[in-house]
Motif scaffolding. Structure first.
Motif, PDB file in Angstrom:
ATOM      1  N   GLY A  58     -12.943   2.694   5.996  1.00  0.00           N
ATOM      2  CA  GLY A  58     -13.867   1.891   5.830  1.00  0.00           C
ATOM      3  C   GLY A  58     -13.573   0.359   6.340  1.00  0.00           C
ATOM      4  O   GLY A  58     -12.656   0.355   7.326  1.00  0.00           O
ATOM      5  N   ARG A  59     -14.164  -0.739   6.080  1.00  0.00           N
ATOM      6  CA  ARG A  59     -13.894  -1.924   6.826  1.00  0.00           C
ATOM      7  C   ARG A  59     -13.629  -2.919   5.735  1.00  0.00           C
ATOM      8  O   ARG A  59     -13.912  -3.019   4.389  1.00  0.00           O
ATOM      9  CB  ARG A  59     -15.162  -2.494   7.577  1.00  0.00           C
ATOM     10  N   CYS A  60     -12.911  -4.086   5.983  1.00  0.00           N
ATOM     11  CA  CYS A  60     -12.425  -5.013   5.091  1.00  0.00           C
ATOM     12  C   CYS A  60     -13.501  -5.922   4.619  1.00  0.00           C
ATOM     13  O   CYS A  60     -14.301  -6.474   5.316  1.00  0.00           O
ATOM     14  CB  CYS A  60     -11.394  -5.872   5.683  1.00  0.00           C
ATOM     15  N   PRO A  61     -13.587  -5.972   3.174  1.00  0.00           N
ATOM     16  CA  PRO A  61     -14.657  -6.878   2.811  1.00  0.00           C
ATOM     17  C   PRO A  61     -14.566  -8.371   3.124  1.00  0.00           C
ATOM     18  O   PRO A  61     -15.430  -9.120   2.867  1.00  0.00           O
ATOM     19  CB  PRO A  61     -14.722  -6.472   1.402  1.00  0.00           C
ATOM     20  N   THR A  62     -13.181  -8.710   3.398  1.00  0.00           N
ATOM     21  CA  THR A  62     -13.028 -10.334   3.621  1.00  0.00           C
ATOM     22  C   THR A  62     -13.410 -10.417   5.399  1.00  0.00           C
ATOM     23  O   THR A  62     -14.016 -11.460   5.514  1.00  0.00           O
ATOM     24  CB  THR A  62     -11.744 -10.395   3.320  1.00  0.00           C
ATOM     25  N   CYS A  63     -12.715  -9.841   6.225  1.00  0.00           N
ATOM     26  CA  CYS A  63     -12.999  -9.999   7.486  1.00  0.00           C
ATOM     27  C   CYS A  63     -13.699  -9.085   8.310  1.00  0.00           C
ATOM     28  O   CYS A  63     -13.868  -9.426   9.499  1.00  0.00           O
ATOM     29  CB  CYS A  63     -11.380 -10.504   8.225  1.00  0.00           C
ATOM     30  N   GLY A  64     -13.980  -7.899   7.580  1.00  0.00           N
ATOM     31  CA  GLY A  64     -14.713  -7.020   8.418  1.00  0.00           C
ATOM     32  C   GLY A  64     -13.913  -6.013   9.258  1.00  0.00           C
ATOM     33  O   GLY A  64     -14.666  -5.156  10.028  1.00  0.00           O
ATOM     34  N   MET A  65     -12.658  -6.300   9.387  1.00  0.00           N
ATOM     35  CA  MET A  65     -12.050  -5.388  10.428  1.00  0.00           C
ATOM     36  C   MET A  65     -11.913  -3.977   9.783  1.00  0.00           C
ATOM     37  O   MET A  65     -11.966  -3.724   8.563  1.00  0.00           O
ATOM     38  CB  MET A  65     -10.533  -5.885  10.567  1.00  0.00           C
ATOM     39  N   LYS A  66     -11.729  -3.045  10.597  1.00  0.00           N
ATOM     40  CA  LYS A  66     -11.503  -1.518  10.182  1.00  0.00           C
ATOM     41  C   LYS A  66     -10.018  -1.347   9.566  1.00  0.00           C
ATOM     42  O   LYS A  66      -9.093  -1.944   9.872  1.00  0.00           O
ATOM     43  CB  LYS A  66     -11.583  -0.872  11.425  1.00  0.00           C
ATOM     44  N   LEU A  67     -10.286  -0.779   8.539  1.00  0.00           N
ATOM     45  CA  LEU A  67      -9.070  -0.547   7.848  1.00  0.00           C
ATOM     46  C   LEU A  67      -8.252   0.729   8.342  1.00  0.00           C
ATOM     47  O   LEU A  67      -8.668   1.659   9.001  1.00  0.00           O
ATOM     48  CB  LEU A  67      -9.398   0.304   6.233  1.00  0.00           C
ATOM     49  N   VAL A  68      -6.830   0.647   8.388  1.00  0.00           N
ATOM     50  CA  VAL A  68      -6.076   1.531   8.929  1.00  0.00           C
ATOM     51  C   VAL A  68      -5.071   2.136   8.004  1.00  0.00           C
ATOM     52  O   VAL A  68      -4.867   1.420   6.898  1.00  0.00           O
ATOM     53  CB  VAL A  68      -5.199   0.708  10.045  1.00  0.00           C
ATOM     54  N   ALA A  78       0.885  -1.173   0.124  1.00  0.00           N
ATOM     55  CA  ALA A  78       0.060  -0.121   0.127  1.00  0.00           C
ATOM     56  C   ALA A  78       0.925   1.406  -0.023  1.00  0.00           C
ATOM     57  O   ALA A  78       2.021   1.343   0.639  1.00  0.00           O
ATOM     58  CB  ALA A  78      -0.955   0.034   1.280  1.00  0.00           C
ATOM     59  N   ARG A  79       0.204   2.226  -0.726  1.00  0.00           N
ATOM     60  CA  ARG A  79       1.264   3.484  -0.695  1.00  0.00           C
ATOM     61  C   ARG A  79       0.754   4.409   0.424  1.00  0.00           C
ATOM     62  O   ARG A  79      -0.279   4.183   1.011  1.00  0.00           O
ATOM     63  CB  ARG A  79       0.712   4.245  -2.089  1.00  0.00           C
ATOM     64  N   PRO A  80       1.745   5.411   0.929  1.00  0.00           N
ATOM     65  CA  PRO A  80       1.257   6.243   2.003  1.00  0.00           C
ATOM     66  C   PRO A  80      -0.063   7.040   1.530  1.00  0.00           C
ATOM     67  O   PRO A  80      -0.327   7.542   0.406  1.00  0.00           O
ATOM     68  CB  PRO A  80       2.588   7.088   2.030  1.00  0.00           C
ATOM     69  N   GLY A  81      -1.115   7.031   2.635  1.00  0.00           N
ATOM     70  CA  GLY A  81      -2.050   7.997   2.305  1.00  0.00           C
ATOM     71  C   GLY A  81      -3.098   7.081   2.039  1.00  0.00           C
ATOM     72  O   GLY A  81      -4.248   7.541   2.017  1.00  0.00           O
ATOM     73  N   ARG A  82      -2.991   5.878   2.032  1.00  0.00           N
ATOM     74  CA  ARG A  82      -3.915   5.021   1.639  1.00  0.00           C
ATOM     75  C   ARG A  82      -4.204   3.885   2.880  1.00  0.00           C
ATOM     76  O   ARG A  82      -3.503   3.899   3.870  1.00  0.00           O
ATOM     77  CB  ARG A  82      -3.642   4.046   0.433  1.00  0.00           C
ATOM     78  N   TYR A  83      -5.505   3.253   2.624  1.00  0.00           N
ATOM     79  CA  TYR A  83      -5.852   2.520   3.898  1.00  0.00           C
ATOM     80  C   TYR A  83      -5.760   1.111   3.630  1.00  0.00           C
ATOM     81  O   TYR A  83      -6.346   0.553   2.417  1.00  0.00           O
ATOM     82  CB  TYR A  83      -7.204   2.856   4.426  1.00  0.00           C
ATOM     83  N   THR A  84      -5.394   0.169   4.479  1.00  0.00           N
ATOM     84  CA  THR A  84      -5.314  -1.222   4.193  1.00  0.00           C
ATOM     85  C   THR A  84      -5.700  -2.212   5.318  1.00  0.00           C
ATOM     86  O   THR A  84      -6.041  -1.560   6.415  1.00  0.00           O
ATOM     87  CB  THR A  84      -3.805  -1.619   3.912  1.00  0.00           C
ATOM     88  N   CYS A  85      -6.007  -3.231   5.255  1.00  0.00           N
ATOM     89  CA  CYS A  85      -6.612  -4.121   6.251  1.00  0.00           C
ATOM     90  C   CYS A  85      -5.249  -4.938   6.783  1.00  0.00           C
ATOM     91  O   CYS A  85      -4.328  -5.308   6.367  1.00  0.00           O
ATOM     92  CB  CYS A  85      -7.461  -5.424   5.743  1.00  0.00           C
ATOM     93  N   PRO A  86      -5.132  -4.752   8.270  1.00  0.00           N
ATOM     94  CA  PRO A  86      -4.042  -5.509   9.156  1.00  0.00           C
ATOM     95  C   PRO A  86      -3.966  -6.908   8.889  1.00  0.00           C
ATOM     96  O   PRO A  86      -2.952  -7.561   8.797  1.00  0.00           O
ATOM     97  CB  PRO A  86      -4.369  -5.396  10.507  1.00  0.00           C
ATOM     98  N   MET A  87      -5.051  -7.646   8.526  1.00  0.00           N
ATOM     99  CA  MET A  87      -4.997  -9.022   8.191  1.00  0.00           C
ATOM    100  C   MET A  87      -4.965  -9.579   6.917  1.00  0.00           C
ATOM    101  O   MET A  87      -4.430 -10.536   6.638  1.00  0.00           O
ATOM    102  CB  MET A  87      -6.304  -9.627   8.948  1.00  0.00           C
TER     103      MET A  87
END
Length: 435
Positions: A21-31, A2-11
């Motif tokens: 938002g939230r991850c479509p796979t596991c539902g965790m909050k994007l960081v 992921a590039r800086p300034g973007r959001y990704t799922c920890p898992m």
């Protein structure tokens, strides 16, 4: 990544979004994605300390030619030399020989017998045809008294001195009976015995079709069976297959017709082999392709399901190679330590290809002639990790201490400050007299 300034799922790092938002796979909050890590700093070590630490370097070489691909294989029976003894008619087992799974048998060895009432009518016609012909010629035996040949020779009768039309009719009748008996599972040996004896047998016998080992046995006295039932499965192990597990990146170098060597380390035996084909099936459990090799096994040392070592000599295109000890594999990435100057080393990420013995192909990340560390990489790796930029919390350092305060900054220091303030206030209230 992921590039800086973007959001990704920890898992699930592959999930990347431009907004929260939230991850479509596991539902965790994007960081928020962390910026890419800074390159690892170079490590400087004096030459005398390099000798103490055992650090050695070697140049990156470009090589081509052939290498020995060593893989694990499993012995299997050659399907072209595997024989299934099946029932050609319904019946029941009468007798079984003392032959078990794994026993070695010879061609035409007695294996058992069975009753088959439905075969009586065909046997009677066979006896009538052969006996009727025997009255006109010595069909059942040769002039020296020995039985005539088996198989097609039974119907290739000598009718010299008889009418041609009669000869053709008798031949056709015998040929038809032979085909019926052969379809019922009556061997050529017993057909000859029946023709010579001229009488119905009590049971139909089962003979081994070839020399080999019994891979499976499914008969016992009294067993009732239908047509197509498998009595025995016998394999001739003088020629066997070896199925070798080869990774896809190595299988692309293997071709049909290549020479190979099959060895059994426990028995100190090595046999020549030949690559037959690369099977199209992929083994999901081992993530390998199967390479089939044909091996001559005259001494019967190789048995089905035995594990062996396989070595295939394959030709390679020119490639950059380094010693295998030079590559540090962390599981997620691979890197080497390149000597940039005398006593200075830097970590560099690389992509690897094939591995042969103590050499590894470098697909990306190095140039020919560069010198990489081959010994002492563990020390350099630990030094590089300790010198990497620390996190923001650690980088901030300890909080600044006010001037005049105790550097320990404990709870006792706070209480002492409050007491001093209270004492000064009391002195002012009582005219400066200390009480």
């Amino acid at each position: 990544a992921a590039r800086p300034g973007r959001y990704t799922c920890p898992m699930h790092p592959e999930v990347v979004s431009d907004a929260e938002g939230r991850c479509p796979t596991c539902g965790m909050k994007l960081v928020r994605a962390e910026p890419p890590a800074a390159p690892a700093p170079a490590v400087a070590i004096a030459p005398d300390k390099q000798r103490v630490l055992g650090i050695a370097v070697a140049p990156v070489l470009q090589t081509s030619g052939a290498r020995a691909l060593r893989v694990l294989g499993r012995v299997a029976a050659d399907e072209a030399h595997t024989y299934k003894v099946n029932a050609g008619i319904s019946g029941s087992i009468h007798d079984v020989a003392a032959v078990a799974t794994g026993s070695r048998v010879r061609k035409d060895q007695y294996l058992g017998s069975f009753y088959a009432p439905d075969a009586i009518s065909v046997l009677q016609l066979f006896i009538l045809n052969t006996q009727g012909f025997a009255r006109k010629s010595a069909w059942a035996t040769n002039p020296d008294g020995t039985p005539r040949g088996e198989g097609k020779n039974e119907v290739e009768v000598d009718l010299s001195g008889h009418a041609k039309s009669q000869s053709s009719l008798q031949n056709a009748n015998i040929q038809q009976r032979v085909m019926q008996l052969e379809n019922m599972g009556i061997s050529a040996r017993q057909r000859t015995e029946i023709a010579n004896a001229g009488q119905l047998p009590d049971t139909i016998r089962i003979y081994a079709p070839a020399d080999g080992f019994v891979l499976a046995r499914a008969v016992f006295p009294g067993l009732k069976f239908d047509r197509g039932f498998e009595f025995y499965r016998i394999a001739d192990l003088h020629k066997v297959w070896v199925l070798a597990d080869v990774f896809p990146q190595d299988a692309q170098h293997v071709r049909a017709g290549m020479a190979a060597r099959v060895s059994v380390p426990e028995q100190h035996v090595t046999l020549p082999a030949k690559v037959v084909e690369i099977l199209p099936q992929f083994d999901a459990a081992t993530r390998t392709l199967k390479v089939k090799l044909a091996v001559d096994n005259p001494a019967l040392l190789l048995r089905p399901d035995m594990f062996v070592d396989v070595a295939v000599r394959v030709d390679l295109a020119p490639a950059l190679v380094v010693p295998a000890d030079a590559v540090v594999d962390s599981g997620l990435a691979k890197r080497v330590f390149v000597q940039t100057a005398d006593g200075s080393f830097e970590a560099r990420a690389v992509e690897t290809g094939w591995r042969s013995g103590d050499q590894v192909e470098i697909v990306k990340g190095l140039r020919e002639g560069e010198r990489v560390v081959t010994s002492g990489t563990f020390f350099l790796d630990s030094e590089t990790r300790m010198r990497s930029p620390v996190s923001g919390a650690a980088a901030a350092g300890p909080a600044s201490v006010p001037s005049g305060a105790s550097p320990r900054g404990g709870a006792g220091d706070v209480r002492h400050a409050h007491a001093s303030a209270a004492g000064e206030e009391g002195m002012h209230r009582h005219g400066g007299e200390a009480r």
